[in-house]
Write a protein that holds these residues in place. Structure first.
Motif, short mmCIF file in Angstrom:
data_model
loop_
_atom_site.label_atom_id
_atom_site.label_comp_id
_atom_site.label_asym_id
_atom_site.label_seq_id
_atom_site.Cartn_x
_atom_site.Cartn_y
_atom_site.Cartn_z
N ASN A 122 22.02 -10.36 -25.11
CA ASN A 122 22.64 -10.21 -26.43
C ASN A 122 23.75 -11.06 -26.78
OD1 ASN A 122 20.81 -8.08 -27.15
ND2 ASN A 122 21.62 -7.19 -25.33
N SER A 123 24.36 -11.79 -25.83
CA SER A 123 25.41 -12.77 -26.11
C SER A 123 25.36 -13.93 -25.17
CB SER A 123 26.62 -12.12 -26.16
OG SER A 123 26.89 -11.66 -24.83
N GLY A 124 26.12 -15.02 -25.43
CA GLY A 124 26.43 -16.16 -24.78
C GLY A 124 27.16 -15.76 -23.57
N THR A 125 27.92 -14.60 -23.54
CA THR A 125 28.86 -14.18 -22.61
C THR A 125 27.88 -13.68 -21.36
OG1 THR A 125 30.49 -13.79 -23.97
CG2 THR A 125 30.50 -12.25 -22.07
N GLU A 126 26.90 -12.74 -21.99
CA GLU A 126 26.07 -12.47 -20.86
C GLU A 126 25.28 -13.50 -20.11
OE1 GLU A 126 23.45 -8.88 -22.18
OE2 GLU A 126 24.96 -8.81 -23.90
N ALA A 150 37.38 -25.46 -21.23
CA ALA A 150 35.91 -24.82 -21.63
C ALA A 150 35.79 -23.63 -21.77
CB ALA A 150 35.02 -25.59 -20.56
N TYR A 151 35.13 -23.11 -22.85
CA TYR A 151 35.08 -21.68 -23.05
C TYR A 151 33.65 -21.25 -22.97
CZ TYR A 151 34.93 -17.21 -25.71
OH TYR A 151 34.72 -16.06 -26.22
N HIS A 152 33.39 -20.35 -22.04
CA HIS A 152 31.98 -20.03 -21.45
C HIS A 152 31.79 -18.42 -22.13
CE1 HIS A 152 31.28 -23.72 -19.88
NE2 HIS A 152 32.45 -23.66 -19.18
N GLY A 153 32.67 -17.79 -22.86
CA GLY A 153 32.53 -16.29 -23.23
C GLY A 153 33.47 -15.57 -22.77
N ALA A 224 32.62 -28.33 -26.42
CA ALA A 224 32.66 -27.94 -27.81
C ALA A 224 33.78 -27.12 -28.21
CB ALA A 224 31.31 -27.14 -28.18
N ASN A 225 34.29 -26.23 -27.30
CA ASN A 225 35.51 -25.50 -27.74
C ASN A 225 37.01 -26.11 -27.35
OD1 ASN A 225 34.32 -22.99 -28.77
ND2 ASN A 225 33.23 -23.38 -27.08
N ALA A 226 36.98 -27.28 -26.86
CA ALA A 226 38.13 -27.97 -26.56
C ALA A 226 38.21 -29.30 -26.97
CB ALA A 226 38.29 -28.11 -25.01
N PHE A 252 24.20 -26.12 -17.38
CA PHE A 252 24.74 -26.60 -18.82
C PHE A 252 24.79 -25.21 -19.61
CE2 PHE A 252 23.85 -31.19 -19.78
CZ PHE A 252 24.66 -31.71 -18.80
N ASP A 253 26.15 -25.07 -20.09
CA ASP A 253 26.39 -24.21 -21.18
C ASP A 253 26.01 -24.57 -22.36
OD1 ASP A 253 27.00 -22.08 -23.04
OD2 ASP A 253 28.97 -21.76 -22.13
N GLU A 254 24.75 -24.35 -22.90
CA GLU A 254 24.46 -25.12 -24.35
C GLU A 254 24.39 -24.09 -25.62
OE1 GLU A 254 22.62 -28.25 -25.17
OE2 GLU A 254 21.65 -28.78 -23.17
N VAL A 255 25.35 -22.97 -25.56
CA VAL A 255 25.30 -22.04 -26.37
C VAL A 255 25.86 -22.59 -27.67
CG1 VAL A 255 26.97 -20.14 -27.50
CG2 VAL A 255 25.93 -20.06 -24.69
N ILE A 256 26.65 -23.57 -27.62
CA ILE A 256 26.85 -24.34 -28.87
C ILE A 256 25.83 -25.60 -29.12
CG2 ILE A 256 28.54 -25.69 -30.02
CD1 ILE A 256 30.66 -23.53 -29.73
N SER A 257 25.84 -26.41 -27.76
CA SER A 257 25.37 -27.73 -27.85
C SER A 257 23.82 -27.70 -28.01
CB SER A 257 25.81 -28.64 -26.77
OG SER A 257 25.32 -28.09 -25.54
N GLY A 279 22.59 -19.40 -26.75
CA GLY A 279 23.16 -18.22 -27.56
C GLY A 279 23.10 -18.64 -29.03
N LYS A 280 23.97 -18.05 -29.99
CA LYS A 280 24.06 -18.71 -31.15
C LYS A 280 22.81 -18.77 -32.12
CE LYS A 280 28.62 -19.80 -30.62
NZ LYS A 280 29.81 -19.18 -31.07
N ILE A 281 22.32 -20.09 -32.43
CA ILE A 281 21.36 -20.31 -33.19
C ILE A 281 19.97 -19.69 -32.89
CG2 ILE A 281 22.26 -22.41 -33.76
CD1 ILE A 281 20.09 -24.05 -32.73
C1 LIG Z 1 29.95 -22.86 -25.07
C2 LIG Z 1 30.24 -21.30 -25.31
N1 LIG Z 1 29.65 -20.50 -24.39
C3 LIG Z 1 29.62 -19.17 -24.21
C4 LIG Z 1 29.93 -18.41 -25.67
C5 LIG Z 1 29.85 -17.03 -25.83
O1 LIG Z 1 28.96 -16.70 -26.49
P1 LIG Z 1 29.04 -15.06 -27.24
O2 LIG Z 1 30.21 -15.24 -28.27
O3 LIG Z 1 27.65 -14.99 -27.88
O4 LIG Z 1 29.39 -14.11 -26.13
C6 LIG Z 1 30.31 -19.17 -26.68
C7 LIG Z 1 30.91 -18.45 -27.87
O5 LIG Z 1 31.62 -19.02 -28.71
C8 LIG Z 1 30.37 -20.62 -26.42
O6 LIG Z 1 31.01 -21.34 -27.58
#
Ligand SMILES: Cc1ncc(COP(=O)(O)O)c(C=O)c1O
Length: 441
Positions: A122-126, A150-153, A224-226, A252-257, A279-281
């Motif tokens: 249900n989320s990129g965090t998960e 880098a941000y991964h949740g 993407a977050n830095a 590869f955390d492609e939640v944004i990319s 995640g996201k889209i």
């Molecule tokens: C690269 C990346 N990974 C993970 C997440 C976490 O996703 P979520 O906010 O759906 O938990 C984000 C959220 O911005 C993100 O940008």
């Protein structure tokens, strides 16, 4: 000046202010998302349509935030709304799988060939939490590595060195692991190594030293977050080679990319990770996450024979509404759509560059495809540290100035074009930014 922008903002948003005061009575800081809060209070959003949103005071804004890059088709795209409404009429969530889950899984695994198998959350965090867990299970090792910035949740294993104060973060070549949140146990810091972006030699030295304990390296391939600092030529390839050689899984955390190509950044950059998180889209605007990759790794989740070696419950995992929203969104994302998104992003970046040059302003813009990041330094951008603004208040001034101009992006400098935007919308962004800079100089 920030105070003038804030005064202007307050004058435009009395209803949001009243709502914020009401919210403060029941929520710490008045909301549920630290990332969306800003001083003096966030405006309350009552409606979104296409490229625009309206706040509780009826003020219209062009939305270059897109719920932090999730809304690639803009707000309330008719095909997505219809798919979700029709699905909802038959039930919101069930105690079992639905066919839509297979459809979305098929679309994603076809687009991303390295995702031989996928599961939804249900989320990129998960998604990143599960990818890290399965990497540990598969390798039998307990440490992970991530990049500074880098941000991964928001789970413990990734709340490390997201935007550390350089004074506490050790040397550039061997960054220290710094907790980004109260409540992260010290044990986590011992298990999370932090790497410097774009320094392959330094990364290789750290990875080789700890290889016997390292389960995974998790990378956002666009950082993407830095600051969306482009990976130097050979950097991602080098990391792929080192991790493969050392038996470390590359995530590869492609939640944004993922939004930069039909097959995500891994297609665009030509790298084959072991695992991918999404995640996201992929949820069409509803809560979503997904993770997947090599079948031999993902098999840890196979419950046949009793239960999976990793338990992965989740009351709303793969619920039909999210799956329907995802399928409807991805169906719109044709080759032409990606070309259009690239063209919008290029137009915006070129426009910003020209405007900054004309004004002799020490800013820069980075990004790929529909994504962009505004920088407020002249330094050559190579990593998280080099991308820190010279004056830490400038991103906030720009953000607030744009809000007053009727344009929304993220507070730190991240923005995204959506498919429904026109060239005129992009030009409006550039012009609004120009006026904000004029007010601040
Ligand atoms: C690269 C990346 N990974 C993970 C997440 C976490 O996703 P979520 O906010 O759906 O938990 C984000 C959220 O911005 C993100 O940008």
């Amino acid at each position: 000046m920030l105070e003038h922008e804030i005064d202007d903002y307050k004058a435009k948003t009395p209803r949001s202010r009243a709502l914020f005061e009401e919210a403060l009575r029941v929520m710490p800081g008045g909301n549920s998302r630290t990332t969306t809060f800003f001083d003096p209070y966030p405006f309350y959003i009552s409606r979104g349509s296409g490229a625009r949103i309206w706040d509780a005071d009826g003020v219209e804004r062009l939305d270059f935030n897109g719920n932090y890059t999730s809304l690639i088709l803009g707000h309330a795209h008719p095909a997505v709304v219809t798919a979700i409404q029709e699905t909802a009429a038959h039930g919101m969530s069930f105690p079992g799988p639905s066919e839509l889950e297979i459809r979305l899984a098929e679309i994603l695994t076809q687009r991303i060939p390295t995702m031989e198998a996928i599961r939804f959350a249900n989320s990129g965090t998960e998604a990143t939490m599960h990818a890290i867990r399965v990497a540990r299970a598969f390798t039998g090792r307990s440490k992970i590595a991530k990049f500074e910035g880098a941000y991964h949740g928001t789970h413990d294993w990734v709340l490390v060195s997201i935007s550390p104060d350089p004074a506490q973060a050790g040397s550039r070549k061997r960054p220290k692991s710094v907790a980004w949140s109260a409540g992260v146990p010290p044990a986590v810091l011992k298990h999370v190594l932090v790497l410097p972006w774009n320094d392959l030699a330094a990364c290789t030295a750290i990875l080789e030293k700890h290889a016997a304990d390292l389960a995974a390296l998790i990378i956002d391939p666009m950082l993407a977050n830095a600051g969306m600092i482009p990976a130097r030529e050979g950097f991602l390839e080098g990391l792929r080679e080192v991790t493969a050689r050392l038996g470390i899984l590359l995530i590869f955390d492609e939640v944004i990319s993922f939004r930069v190509a039909s097959g995500g950044a891994q297609e665009r950059f030509g790298i084959r990770p072991d695992l991918t998180t999404l995640g996201k889209i992929i949820g069409g605007g509803l809560a979503v996450g997904a993770f997947g990759g090599r079948a031999d790794v993902m098999n840890f989740y196979d419950p046949r024979g009793g239960r999976g070696r990793i338990n992965h419950g989740g009351t709303f995992n793969a619920n039909p509404l999210t799956m329907a929203g995802g399928v409807a969104t991805l169906e719109q994302l044709s080759a032409e759509a990606y070309a259009r998104l690239d063209a919008l992003g290029n137009r915006l970046r070129d426009g910003v560059r020209r405007m900054l040059k004309r004004k002799k302003h020490p800013g820069q813009v980075t990004g790929t495809g529909s994504l962009f990041w505004l920088h407020w330094t002249k330094r050559r951008l190579s990593d998280f540290r080099s991308a820190r603004p010279d004056d830490s208040t400038v991103p906030q001034q720009v953000f607030m100035g744009l809000v007053n101009e009727g344009v929304l992006m993220s507070q730190r400098g991240l923005g995204a074009c959506s498919l429904v935007m026109t060239d005129a919308d992009v030009d409006r962004f550039v012009e609004a930014l120009g006026r904000v800079l004029d007010r601040q100089i």
